[in-house]
Design an enzyme around this catalytic site. Sequence first.
Site, short mmCIF file in Angstrom:
data_model
loop_
_atom_site.label_atom_id
_atom_site.label_comp_id
_atom_site.label_asym_id
_atom_site.label_seq_id
_atom_site.Cartn_x
_atom_site.Cartn_y
_atom_site.Cartn_z
N CYS A 125 0.87 -1.19 0.00
CA CYS A 125 0.00 0.00 0.00
C CYS A 125 0.90 1.23 0.00
O CYS A 125 1.60 1.47 0.97
CB CYS A 125 -0.94 0.04 1.20
SG CYS A 125 -1.83 1.63 1.29
N CYS A 142 -6.43 -2.32 1.27
CA CYS A 142 -5.71 -1.87 2.46
C CYS A 142 -6.71 -1.61 3.59
O CYS A 142 -7.67 -0.88 3.39
CB CYS A 142 -4.91 -0.60 2.16
SG CYS A 142 -4.36 0.24 3.65
N LYS A 294 -12.67 7.27 11.72
CA LYS A 294 -11.41 7.89 12.07
C LYS A 294 -11.25 9.17 11.25
O LYS A 294 -11.58 9.21 10.08
CB LYS A 294 -10.26 6.94 11.74
CG LYS A 294 -8.89 7.52 12.06
CD LYS A 294 -7.80 6.74 11.32
CE LYS A 294 -6.46 7.43 11.46
NZ LYS A 294 -5.45 6.88 10.59
ZN LIG Z 1 -2.85 1.88 3.31
#
Ligand SMILES: [Zn+2]
Length: 506
Positions: A125, A142, A294
């Site tokens: 990623c 991811c 988040k």
């Molecule tokens: Zn990532």
Amino acid sequence: MRVYLTTPIYYVNATPHIGHAYTTIATDILARHHRQRGHETFFLTGTDEHGTNIPRVAAEAGLDVKAFVDRNAAAFREMTERVNASNDFFIRTTDPRHEAAVQEFVQRIYDAGEIYEDVYAGLYCPRCEAFYTEAELVDGKCPVHGIVPEYVEEKNWFFRLSAYQERLLDLYDRNPEFVLPRFRYNEARSFIEQGLDDISVSRASEQWGVPVPWDPGQTVYVWVDALINYWSALAFAREGEDLRPVLWPEVRHLLAKDILKFHCVIWPALLLAAGLDVPRQLFVHGYLLFGEQKMSKSLGNVIDPLDLIDVYGADPVRFYVVREVQFGQDGNVSIDGVHERYERELGNDLGNLVSRTTAMIARYRDGRLPAATVAGAGGDQLAGLGDDVAQQLESFDITGALERIWKQVRSLNALVEERKPWELAKDDSGAAALDGTLYELADGLRAVAVVLAPYLPETAPRILESLNQPLDLSWEGVASGKAVPVEGIKPAAPLFPRVEAPSAAA
Ligand SMILES: [Zn+2]
């Protein structure tokens, strides 16, 4: 006691959001507290400026890479100042002194025979700058960024992380508080227990980084480069001094849970391989969630901490983030929440108490605070406060310590309601009780100001000033009877003046 506290260094691929401010504020509270207690304290923060992402994002912004990192590092430095962090140094990983230390560090591991060359093939990623196994992906994406990782194959230098499993487990077993909170300790330990794979510590294709000293065509993996900052900074943070023999390994790292593996597993192993001591302790905190997600730039739900500070000031923002969410856990935050605590707790509980106390001293005693007298019934209002808070902050319970302090604030408010100074002031028979009550209130507020100073560094001195007390924030002040007799106390201006409620659009 020596205390070296760190925030992670922040990645300059984007500008700061409240998640960064959160870690910096929490670390600052601890640093200020330890200084107050006379501990030798060093507080480090800074920026992580290498890696694949940076040239790409710089190009998108139409900027030269160096100009781009300078600009964003400046934004992080500004955030650090605006939240009123008392950091002793701000490290940038593009500092040539850090780059030299990275080379020295990896060379030590290479010389110890713990780095070897191999071909790496895996799922990468680019946002995390990390490889993932199939099992770690969520729906093939991811787990942090929700993007499909790239398949990468290249010749890399590898660190024998797998060889450190036993030593890491032993380290965890011998230090049950190595990682806090406990559930994070368990998470890190079980990660190690499941078996560790060797990790790639270089990149062949990346130019924007620190050259591998024995193979300058490659650069050191940005995460390894970044972790080394905690060690490198001490070598040059203070002009003409190497603080490493003094402060290493007295380091306490604070970090968010998404970088647990790097800090709690890989970093101690790298240190062991380099022949250095592992950190004293790591504290892993949770996320501030804004509508259950988040807060991060890539998800686009960002509250700019500087905007909040523009409206409320640094102290209320510092107060809010550590009060609203138990430090260590995830929790929801909102702009309405900031406003609500500003009015109810800072404005009413604390601000009004200061206003009322100073106004009563001005009105009933002509601004004179007499020497310590005992009102009688109450006993020592402040008993246990200093010990409780010190103990909680030593175990990183920033939220619990603040609740303990607030209990004190509430009990001082209760004292006003119980003793009713306005009735005691009606005739001379209440004079002694009135003197005692006013003293207890002023003395209590003085002690509260001292114990609150790490949380509210701008407000605490204003409380002491309003009571004409010396601006002494040392920890010995968190006890009864330390208020000195003074004259000339005037009704204090509001500590937390009214602020317009945020509009729904905010
Ligand atoms: Zn990532």
